[in-house]
Scaffold this active site. Structure first.
Site, mmCIF file in Angstrom:
data_model
loop_
_atom_site.group_PDB
_atom_site.id
_atom_site.type_symbol
_atom_site.label_atom_id
_atom_site.label_comp_id
_atom_site.label_asym_id
_atom_site.label_seq_id
_atom_site.Cartn_x
_atom_site.Cartn_y
_atom_site.Cartn_z
ATOM 1 N N ASP A 67 0.905 -1.346 -0.158
ATOM 2 C CA ASP A 67 0.061 -0.002 -0.045
ATOM 3 C C ASP A 67 0.959 1.238 0.128
ATOM 4 O O ASP A 67 2.268 1.283 -0.010
ATOM 5 C CB ASP A 67 -1.062 0.065 1.348
ATOM 6 C CG ASP A 67 -0.428 -0.357 2.537
ATOM 7 O OD1 ASP A 67 0.987 -0.348 2.553
ATOM 8 O OD2 ASP A 67 -0.989 -0.744 3.516
ATOM 9 N N ASN A 136 -7.611 -1.057 14.111
ATOM 10 C CA ASN A 136 -8.943 -1.158 13.605
ATOM 11 C C ASN A 136 -9.126 -2.403 12.893
ATOM 12 O O ASN A 136 -10.341 -2.534 12.503
ATOM 13 C CB ASN A 136 -9.535 -0.049 13.227
ATOM 14 C CG ASN A 136 -8.953 0.347 11.636
ATOM 15 O OD1 ASN A 136 -8.006 -0.288 11.269
ATOM 16 N ND2 ASN A 136 -9.419 1.371 10.952
ATOM 17 N N HIS A 138 -7.492 -3.168 10.152
ATOM 18 C CA HIS A 138 -7.395 -3.043 8.677
ATOM 19 C C HIS A 138 -6.112 -3.908 8.133
ATOM 20 O O HIS A 138 -5.356 -4.305 9.169
ATOM 21 C CB HIS A 138 -7.236 -1.577 8.146
ATOM 22 C CG HIS A 138 -6.034 -1.084 8.523
ATOM 23 N ND1 HIS A 138 -5.940 0.434 8.982
ATOM 24 C CD2 HIS A 138 -4.837 -1.246 8.844
ATOM 25 C CE1 HIS A 138 -4.666 0.606 9.126
ATOM 26 N NE2 HIS A 138 -3.811 -0.562 9.250
ATOM 27 N N GLU A 143 -9.934 -0.873 4.971
ATOM 28 C CA GLU A 143 -10.583 -0.652 6.142
ATOM 29 C C GLU A 143 -11.899 -1.250 6.579
ATOM 30 O O GLU A 143 -12.272 -1.942 5.579
ATOM 31 C CB GLU A 143 -10.753 0.907 6.189
ATOM 32 C CG GLU A 143 -9.479 1.989 5.861
ATOM 33 C CD GLU A 143 -8.864 2.159 7.248
ATOM 34 O OE1 GLU A 143 -8.564 1.208 8.254
ATOM 35 O OE2 GLU A 143 -8.218 3.244 7.551
HETATM 36 C C1 F6R Z 1 1.351 -0.430 6.418
HETATM 37 C C2 F6R Z 1 -0.002 -1.190 6.135
HETATM 38 C C3 F6R Z 1 -0.797 -1.212 7.504
HETATM 39 C C4 F6R Z 1 0.137 -1.538 8.588
HETATM 40 C C5 F6R Z 1 -1.072 -1.614 9.980
HETATM 41 C C6 F6R Z 1 -0.104 -1.918 11.423
HETATM 42 O O1 F6R Z 1 1.933 -0.821 5.158
HETATM 43 O O2 F6R Z 1 -0.130 -1.926 5.339
HETATM 44 O O3 F6R Z 1 -1.971 -1.924 7.433
HETATM 45 O O4 F6R Z 1 0.331 -2.933 8.495
HETATM 46 O O5 F6R Z 1 -1.222 -0.261 10.031
HETATM 47 O O6 F6R Z 1 0.883 -0.872 11.476
HETATM 48 P P1 F6R Z 1 1.856 -1.085 12.565
HETATM 49 O O7 F6R Z 1 2.679 -2.309 12.130
HETATM 50 O O8 F6R Z 1 2.610 0.437 12.407
HETATM 51 O O9 F6R Z 1 1.251 -1.292 13.877
#
Ligand code: F6R
Length: 248
Positions: A67, A136, A138, A143
Site C-alpha cells: 500500500d 481497527n 485493517h 479499512e
Molecule cells: C502498512 C500497512 C498497514 C500496517 C498496519 C499496522 O504498509 O499495510 O496496514 O500494517 O497499520 O501498522 P503497525 O505495524 O505500525 O502497527
C-alpha cells in the site's frame, strides 16, 4: 489458518524472516509483497541479516508494496516507498527493475490500481505476502467495511489509521486516502504472513480470532486462508481465551 505464538517480538520476527528466506531459496523468482509500519521492522532487519549470512540470492525475486499513502511522494521519509527501499530493497541489493510500488503522487490513482492488478495477475499471483494488523483491524489499507471483492483500490482512511499514520512521518503530511492491494489479493496470496506484536495489538487480535469473520474486521479473513500464518508475540496474544490459545 495456522497460528503461532512466540515468547517475544524478536522470536516472532526471526520465525517470519526464516519463512521468507526458505521460500526464496525454494522459489528464487517469487513475487513478494511487503507491508510497512512498525510491526515488520525487526522481521525485515533479520531478513536482511539472514540473507547476507546464508548468501540467499534475491536477484530474481520481484517485489511489490502492499500500500501507499495517497498524496505522499516516494522520496518522503515515512512513505511506504521510502521505508521499503531503506529497510529491504537497498540492503538486499534488489534492483529498481525488480520492484513495483504504488506511486502516491500518481495523477491517475485508478490507473495506478489497474497497473498493479495487471502486474499481479501476469505474475500468477503473490507467492508470499507480509502484512500487519491495524488497530481497527485493517489489512493494508482495507479499512473496516471494505468491499471484500476489490482488487487494488483507493481507500478513504479511517481516523485511527490517520492518527497512527502521522507517527511514521518526521513532518506533517496531508493524508486522507490510501492506495492498497485488495482483500482478493490478500486471500489469493499463496502464503500469507500476518504479524502482530505488543499489548496495544491484543484487543484487535482477540477480535480477529474470537469475533465473526467479516469485513467489519478485515484481518479476520485470515481465518479463511488455507496457508495463512498468524504470527503473534505473547503480548499481542495476552487477551485470548484459553480455548483459542490452544487452537493451532
Ligand atoms: C502498512 C500497512 C498497514 C500496517 C498496519 C499496522 O504498509 O499495510 O496496514 O500494517 O497499520 O501498522 P503497525 O505495524 O505500525 O502497527
Amino acid at each position: 489458518m495456522h497460528k503461532k505464538i512466540f515468547p517475544s517480538g524478536n522470536a516472532m520476527a526471526a520465525a517470519a524472516a526464516d519463512i521468507i528466506i526458505d521460500l526464496v531459496k525454494d522459489m528464487p523468482d517469487a513475487l513478494l509483497c511487503f507491508a510497512t509500519g512498525n510491526t515488520p521492522i525487526e522481521t525485515y532487519r533479520l531478513l536482511v541479516q539472514k540473507a547476507h549470512d546464508e548468501q540467499v540470492d534475491f536477484s530474481r525475486c520481484f517485489c511489490i508494496g502492499l500500500d501507499e499513502w495517497l498524496g505522499v511522494a516516494p522520496e518522503t521519509s515515512g512513505s511506504c516507498h521510502y521505508i521499503l527501499h531503506q529497510q529491504l530493497f537497498s540492503p538486499l541489493g534488489i534492483a529498481a527493475s525488480q520492484v513495483h510500488l504504488f506511486d502516491g503522487m500518481a495523477a491517475d490513482p485508478e490507473l495506478e490500481c489497474k497497473k498493479m492488478n495487471i502486474l499481479v495477475a501476469e505474475k500468477g499471483g503473490v507467492d508470499c505476502m507480509v502484512v500487519g494488523v491495524g488497530l481497527n483491524g485493517h489489512v493494508g489499507f482495507n479499512e473496516p467495511g471494505v468491499d471484500t471483492k476489490l482488487g487494488a483500490h483507493v481507500q478513504e482512511l479511517h481516523q485511527t489509521t490517520l492518527d497512527s499514520g502521522k507517527h511514521y512521518f518526521d513532518t506533517p503530511v496531508p493524508i486522507r486516502k490510501g492506495i492498497t492491494l485488495g482483500l482478493t489479493h490478500v486471500m489469493h496470496a499463496k502464503l500469507l504472513l500476518m504479524l502482530a506484536n505488543g499489548t496495544h495489538k491484543a484487543p484487535v487480535v482477540k477480535q480477529l480470532l474470537q469475533d465473526e469473520v467479516s469485513n467489519v474486521l478485515p484481518a479476520s479473513f485470515i481465518r479463511r486462508h488455507g496457508n495463512g500464518w498468524l504470527l503473534l508475540d505473547e503480548a499481542a496474544a495476552c487477551m485470548l481465551e484459553e480455548q483459542v490459545l490452544l487452537e493451532k
